[in-house]
Design an enzyme around this catalytic site. Sequence first.
Site, short mmCIF file in Angstrom:
data_model
loop_
_atom_site.label_atom_id
_atom_site.label_comp_id
_atom_site.label_asym_id
_atom_site.label_seq_id
_atom_site.Cartn_x
_atom_site.Cartn_y
_atom_site.Cartn_z
N HIS A 50 57.17 27.56 63.88
CA HIS A 50 58.32 27.94 64.68
C HIS A 50 58.24 29.39 65.15
O HIS A 50 59.13 29.86 65.87
CB HIS A 50 59.62 27.72 63.90
CG HIS A 50 60.07 26.29 63.93
ND1 HIS A 50 61.19 25.85 63.26
CD2 HIS A 50 59.56 25.20 64.56
CE1 HIS A 50 61.33 24.55 63.47
NE2 HIS A 50 60.35 24.14 64.26
N HIS A 80 53.58 16.52 66.57
CA HIS A 80 54.40 15.33 66.66
C HIS A 80 53.56 14.06 66.72
O HIS A 80 53.98 13.00 66.24
CB HIS A 80 55.32 15.41 67.88
CG HIS A 80 56.52 16.27 67.66
ND1 HIS A 80 57.79 15.95 68.09
CD2 HIS A 80 56.65 17.46 67.02
CE1 HIS A 80 58.64 16.89 67.74
NE2 HIS A 80 57.96 17.83 67.10
N ARG A 120 52.94 21.69 69.60
CA ARG A 120 54.01 20.74 69.26
C ARG A 120 53.56 19.30 69.50
O ARG A 120 53.88 18.40 68.72
CB ARG A 120 55.25 21.07 70.10
CG ARG A 120 56.42 20.11 69.88
CD ARG A 120 57.68 20.57 70.59
NE ARG A 120 58.71 19.54 70.56
CZ ARG A 120 59.19 18.93 71.62
NH1 ARG A 120 58.74 19.24 72.84
NH2 ARG A 120 60.13 18.00 71.51
N TRP A 131 62.83 31.61 68.49
CA TRP A 131 62.92 32.01 67.09
C TRP A 131 62.55 33.49 66.91
O TRP A 131 63.07 34.16 66.03
CB TRP A 131 61.96 31.17 66.23
CG TRP A 131 62.39 29.76 66.02
CD1 TRP A 131 63.22 29.29 65.03
CD2 TRP A 131 62.01 28.61 66.78
NE1 TRP A 131 63.37 27.93 65.13
CE2 TRP A 131 62.62 27.48 66.20
CE3 TRP A 131 61.18 28.43 67.90
CZ2 TRP A 131 62.45 26.19 66.70
CZ3 TRP A 131 61.01 27.14 68.40
CH2 TRP A 131 61.64 26.05 67.80
#
Length: 357
Positions: free
Chosen positions: A207, A58, A54, A223
């Site tokens: 995800h 990002h 992540r 998820w």
Amino acid sequence: MPHPPTSAAETSSVDWDAVASDIRGMLPRRGYDNGSGKEKEQLTDGNIGPLLARLAWHAAGTFDKTTNTGGSNGATMRFEPEADDNANAGLHIAREFLELLKKKYPAASYADIWTLAGAVSIEALGGPQIVWKPGRIDYELKHSFEHPHADVSDPSKCPFLNATAPNAIVPPNGRLPDAALDAAHLRAVFYRMGFTDRDIVALSGAHALGMCHTDRSGYDGVWTHTPNEFNNRFFVLLLELTWVVRDWDDWEGPLQYMDRETEQLMMLPTDMALLWDPQFHFADAFERLLELGVVRNGPQKLKGVSVASQIENTEPKRSRFTIFHYAKHPSTRKKHAFKESLVALKASIMARFTKIS
């Protein structure tokens, strides 16, 4: 004490095989993101890989192809306003984990360490090999001239002091996806980076990893049942389960969805808004994501490497990790064709892991 700014020449002297090996070694983290209290202490399969993936995403996902600003080059998440972007909540934890590597390899830029950590994590958790290249540098507030598009003719125009300027080195908030919004928002974010609808679906496959935290994003849950494994479960579950608005009596968080069958899994509004294409290749999209906005100056011989355990001059193997999507709309979904594609996918995945083992 901040480290001095790095240059591409300095990063080329780093033993990146060793850095990748150290990243793989630090991923297992007893009890991380697994349960709570005594239950958490008993679990041993915690892993910080999803968090590092992540961070890489990002850091790179702020790129704007029109202004050629943002992206992983510069490691600008160390500075405001990017560091305080709500979309980056909790990523200071990932940066702190990787600070140990910066101390061990001072010639390595934060930008290279962050992106390599994401690539290594995806592969270590079962995902495809990501071709990663070094050569990113770290911007410093007093070194705005390092950015090829920085205007330093007037100190008042210093892009570090004005994050809304078109050539701002530290990108403004709002460039990363907002999980509460819809497909139009996803397209605006990804098209700004130069991606397509197919790429949106591809990168959303990440995800499959990790979970949401109420004290970070405000959302809650996982998820899939395998949050530390990169697999196709995100897509399979999204298409096969029935998703309803989470309406627990004690839930006061933002709108999110839960599976009606078990009420144990969740999807974000942006997950539900995805439009499906016939197939996708995650590795290709992620490789291009990590390169957005990266400018390497001067004569360099940077070898594109796989972050697999064996990093050689040989051509890296391309993943056969492919998903076939036939879902356009519930009323027009070609169920039979989709089931056949899943059978083919299962055979492909089993062949892949059999070959690896």
